[in-house]
Scaffold this active site. Structure first.
Site, PDB file in Angstrom:
ATOM      1  CE1 TYR A  27      -9.273   3.273   6.225  1.00  0.00           C
ATOM      2  CE2 TYR A  27      -9.815   5.602   6.281  1.00  0.00           C
ATOM      3  CZ  TYR A  27      -8.884   4.597   6.357  1.00  0.00           C
ATOM      4  OH  TYR A  27      -7.564   4.902   6.559  1.00  0.00           O
ATOM      5  N   GLY A  84       0.811  -1.216   0.000  1.00  0.00           N
ATOM      6  CA  GLY A  84       0.000   0.000   0.000  1.00  0.00           C
ATOM      7  C   GLY A  84       0.847   1.270   0.000  1.00  0.00           C
TER       8      GLY A  84
HETATM    9  N1  SER Z   1      -6.249   8.899   3.345  1.00  0.00           N
HETATM   10  C1  SER Z   1      -7.406   8.241   3.874  1.00  0.00           C
HETATM   11  C2  SER Z   1      -8.553   8.329   2.981  1.00  0.00           C
HETATM   12  O1  SER Z   1      -8.659   9.316   2.293  1.00  0.00           O
HETATM   13  C3  SER Z   1      -7.763   8.801   5.206  1.00  0.00           C
HETATM   14  O2  SER Z   1      -7.137   8.050   6.163  1.00  0.00           O
HETATM   15  O3  SER Z   1      -9.375   7.462   2.984  1.00  0.00           O
END
Ligand code: SER
Length: 305
Positions: free
Chosen positions: A135, A6
């Site tokens: 998320y 990632g």
């Molecule tokens: N960078 C991430 C996102 O935009 C936030 O943790 O989902």
């Protein structure tokens, strides 16, 4: 490390190899890495608890960096799968960490835990967190599981609420803050960027160098300094699409932009604008290095190479 392909994993795995030696780091992800490197690599699905357990035993693993997750924007396309990967993956890691007496675990949290009820500016370490994305929900629940495992089993688990991370070494995938990386590539390759957020949407961000250094400093800190077992608030910088555009334009005058907000605009608006990270500063001495201008200089210099 789980999730080493990632955006953060790619860079953090390099640093861990530098720090501990190539023979002491096992990288893993659900797929082969796109960029070949010489690190030791295993295919691991975080839902495959038996495989994780075998690797821990086989390699006598002492620390786990658990970075595998689906991010905010991609997560909304398949909430059930996101919950499964983000939550069950973490529970597998925490459970195996206790079982195999792992010394330290790192769990990345995110600004996605903030929601409409969270104070928008100078967001405190503890506040009302009611995230709107799956998320974000998985990250706030994950933080609480980490704290629970620490309190109940004495597991040394540490966590940071990363702002949007910007780096030249790797591309983000499926996040709402991804625009702030894409914009640099567009500036260099096509001279034009179609931004999926509105021009005045302010979000907390951090340069990759700072994000990685924060992670290593947190993991190196003496255990008695770590009084916070949920994710630490962490400040890098804070800017809007218009501000980063103007900063790049100062360096590439012909660069143009159009704003075409899509579904990610709503996600961005549910997050906060600036963060209070006094806990991280007081407890383990966090200090930011890069502001917007320094970051733009370094990003463009590196990408042009
Ligand atoms: N960078 C991430 C996102 O935009 C936030 O943790 O989902």
């Amino acid at each position: 490390m789980l999730g080493s392909n990632g955006q953060i994993g790619t860079v953090l795995s390099e640093k861990l190899v530098e720090k501990f030696g190539i023979e002491n780091v096992v990288c893993s992800d659900v797929r082969e890495p796109k960029i070949k490197h010489s690190h030791y690599f295993e295919i691991i699905d975080v839902l495959d608890k038996t495989k994780i357990s075998d690797i821990i035993q086989g390699f006598k693993i002492t620390q786990i960096y658990h970075l595998a997750a689906l991010l905010s924007a991609k997560g909304e396309q398949n909430p059930e799968l996101t919950w499964k990967i983000n939550m069950q993956g973490l529970l597998n890691v925490l459970d195996l960490a206790v079982q195999h007496k792992i010394n330290k675990v790192f769990f990345p949290s995110s600004i996605a835990i903030y929601g409409p009820t969270t104070p928008k500016s100078h967001t405190p370490q503890y506040a009302s967190f009611q995230p709107t994305t799956i998320y974000g929900i998985s990250k706030i629940a994950g933080e609480m599981w980490c704290e629970y495992y620490h309190n109940k089993f004495g597991l040394d688990v540490r966590s940071i609420r990363y702002p949007g991370v910007i780096g030249w070494q790797s591309l983000p995938e499926g996040g709402t803050t991804d625009y702030a990386v894409e914009i640099f590539h567009a500036a260099i390759h096509t001279g034009h960027y179609n931004c999926f957020l509105a021009e005045n949407t302010r979000l907390p961000m951090i340069y990759m160098d700072d994000a990685i250094r924060a992670t290593l400093e947190l993991m190196d800190a003496a255990p008695e300094k770590i009084k916070t077992r949920v994710g630490y608030n962490l400040v890098g910088m804070s800017f809007t699409p218009k501000e980063i555009y103007l900063s790049i334009k100062e360096r590439i005058p012909e660069f143009t932009i159009e704003y075409k907000p899509d579904f990610r605009q709503k996600i961005a608006e549910s997050w906060t604008e600036t963060i209070d990270d006094s806990c991280a500063r007081d407890e383990w001495g966090w200090k930011v290095n890069y502001n917007l201008s320094r970051m733009c200089d370094d990003m463009l210099r590196q990408l042009k190479k």
